[in-house]
Write a protein that holds these residues in place. Structure first.
Motif, PDB file in Angstrom:
ATOM      1  N   ASP A   1       0.832  -1.208   0.000  1.00 28.05           N
ATOM      2  CA  ASP A   1       0.000   0.000   0.000  1.00 28.05           C
ATOM      3  C   ASP A   1       0.866   1.258   0.000  1.00 28.05           C
ATOM      4  OD1 ASP A   1      -2.379  -1.410  -0.015  1.00 28.05           O
ATOM      5  OD2 ASP A   1      -2.739  -1.211   2.153  1.00 28.05           O
ATOM      6  N   LEU A   2       1.918   1.248   0.815  1.00 23.18           N
ATOM      7  CA  LEU A   2       2.816   2.406   0.864  1.00 23.18           C
ATOM      8  C   LEU A   2       3.529   2.602  -0.463  1.00 23.18           C
ATOM      9  CD1 LEU A   2       4.314   1.996   4.439  1.00 23.18           C
ATOM     10  CD2 LEU A   2       2.678   3.724   3.656  1.00 23.18           C
TER      11      LEU A   2
ATOM     12  N   LEU B   1      -2.849   5.462   6.699  1.00 28.27           N
ATOM     13  CA  LEU B   1      -2.279   6.044   7.921  1.00 28.27           C
ATOM     14  C   LEU B   1      -2.673   5.275   9.178  1.00 28.27           C
ATOM     15  CD1 LEU B   1      -2.290   9.875   7.201  1.00 28.27           C
ATOM     16  CD2 LEU B   1      -0.322   8.408   7.610  1.00 28.27           C
ATOM     17  N   PRO B   2      -3.934   4.879   9.364  1.00 27.05           N
ATOM     18  CA  PRO B   2      -4.239   4.078  10.554  1.00 27.05           C
ATOM     19  C   PRO B   2      -3.476   2.743  10.587  1.00 27.05           C
ATOM     20  CG  PRO B   2      -6.258   4.994   9.643  1.00 27.05           C
ATOM     21  CD  PRO B   2      -5.164   5.296   8.667  1.00 27.05           C
ATOM     22  N   LYS B   3      -3.350   2.073   9.446  1.00 30.69           N
ATOM     23  CA  LYS B   3      -2.588   0.821   9.407  1.00 30.69           C
ATOM     24  C   LYS B   3      -1.122   1.077   9.738  1.00 30.69           C
ATOM     25  CE  LYS B   3      -5.284  -1.408   5.760  1.00 30.69           C
ATOM     26  NZ  LYS B   3      -5.219  -1.844   4.354  1.00 30.69           N
ATOM     27  N   LEU B   4      -0.606   2.161   9.194  1.00 34.79           N
ATOM     28  CA  LEU B   4       0.789   2.518   9.434  1.00 34.79           C
ATOM     29  C   LEU B   4       1.016   2.819  10.907  1.00 34.79           C
ATOM     30  CD1 LEU B   4       3.529   3.152   8.128  1.00 34.79           C
ATOM     31  CD2 LEU B   4       2.671   5.421   7.610  1.00 34.79           C
TER      32      LEU B   4
ATOM     33  N   ILE C   1      -4.928  11.225  -4.461  1.00 34.70           N
ATOM     34  CA  ILE C   1      -3.979  10.428  -3.668  1.00 34.70           C
ATOM     35  C   ILE C   1      -4.458  10.341  -2.219  1.00 34.70           C
ATOM     36  CG2 ILE C   1      -1.623  10.342  -2.750  1.00 34.70           C
ATOM     37  CD1 ILE C   1      -0.722  11.660  -5.404  1.00 34.70           C
ATOM     38  N   THR C   2      -4.866  11.467  -1.664  1.00 32.26           N
ATOM     39  CA  THR C   2      -5.326  11.432  -0.270  1.00 32.26           C
ATOM     40  C   THR C   2      -6.620  10.635  -0.138  1.00 32.26           C
ATOM     41  OG1 THR C   2      -6.425  13.574  -0.496  1.00 32.26           O
ATOM     42  CG2 THR C   2      -4.177  13.574   0.378  1.00 32.26           C
ATOM     43  N   GLN C   3      -7.497  10.701  -1.141  1.00 34.49           N
ATOM     44  CA  GLN C   3      -8.711   9.880  -1.108  1.00 34.49           C
ATOM     45  C   GLN C   3      -8.358   8.397  -1.132  1.00 34.49           C
ATOM     46  OE1 GLN C   3     -11.279  11.059  -4.313  1.00 34.49           O
ATOM     47  NE2 GLN C   3     -11.646  13.095  -3.453  1.00 34.49           N
ATOM     48  N   ASP C   4      -7.376   8.039  -1.955  1.00 32.86           N
ATOM     49  CA  ASP C   4      -6.923   6.647  -2.022  1.00 32.86           C
ATOM     50  C   ASP C   4      -6.325   6.213  -0.681  1.00 32.86           C
ATOM     51  OD1 ASP C   4      -6.438   4.157  -3.355  1.00 32.86           O
ATOM     52  OD2 ASP C   4      -4.338   4.764  -3.632  1.00 32.86           O
ATOM     53  N   MET C   5      -5.544   7.110  -0.060  1.00 34.99           N
ATOM     54  CA  MET C   5      -4.976   6.808   1.254  1.00 34.99           C
ATOM     55  C   MET C   5      -6.085   6.563   2.276  1.00 34.99           C
ATOM     56  SD  MET C   5      -1.807   9.547   1.423  1.00 34.99           S
ATOM     57  CE  MET C   5      -1.846   9.591   3.186  1.00 34.99           C
TER      58      MET C   5
END
Length: 156
Positions: free
Chosen positions: A103-104, A136-139, A126-130
């Motif tokens: 994902d990253l 970010l929560p997974k990270l 890009i932010t919508q895809d993130m």
């Protein structure tokens, strides 16, 4: 720094792989301890990388809101290189870590392709895809709280 640490870990791993057997042909205690040290090196490198990436993506989102995105393409390329190294390392043996790294990789490729003065909707996509992938929560959940555990010499 994280890439250098990762390369050091790979070098140590390859060097010690040739010394995997001790006197008498059986596995030695030193080689078993070296394998544990190698795992710790990969864990430390991965944790440092994930921390840097979380900081980068948080800053990217904040600067995007302020209308600044051009300074991130170089950092995204550097992190992308480390991501690909980690995908090819034992750190990616864990299925959750591999999925997170993939994902990253996708997000970092997208950010590294952003061009100054181009359509700002690309950065919004890009932010919508993130957000859809919950990157970010997974990270953040993959980064251990507190200092990274490091075994001392002779610890079992």
């Amino acid at each position: 720094a994280a890439a250098a640490l990762l390369l050091l870990g790979i070098g140590i791993g390859r060097w010690t792989a040739h010394q995997a057997t001790g006197v008498g042909g059986g596995p030695s205690l030193a080689s078993a301890d070296t394998a544990g040290n190698r795992d710790v090196l990969y864990q430390v490198a991965a944790t440092q990388y994930l921390s840097r990436t979380e900081t980068f993506l948080t800053g990217f989102r904040a600067d995007l809101r302020a209308g600044r995105v051009t300074r991130f393409t170089g950092q995204a390329r550097d992190l992308l290189t480390t991501t690909r190294l980690l995908l090819d390392s034992p750190a990616a043996d864990d299925p959750r870590m591999r999925a997170l790294l993939e994902d990253l990789e996708l997000v970092l490729v997208q950010i590294s392709q952003l061009e100054a003065g181009r359509d700002p909707r690309n950065a919004d996509l890009i932010t919508q895809d993130m957000d859809q992938r919950s990157v970010l929560p997974k990270l953040r959940s993959a980064i251990p709280a507190g200092p990274v555990p490091v075994r001392t010499q002779g610890a079992t």
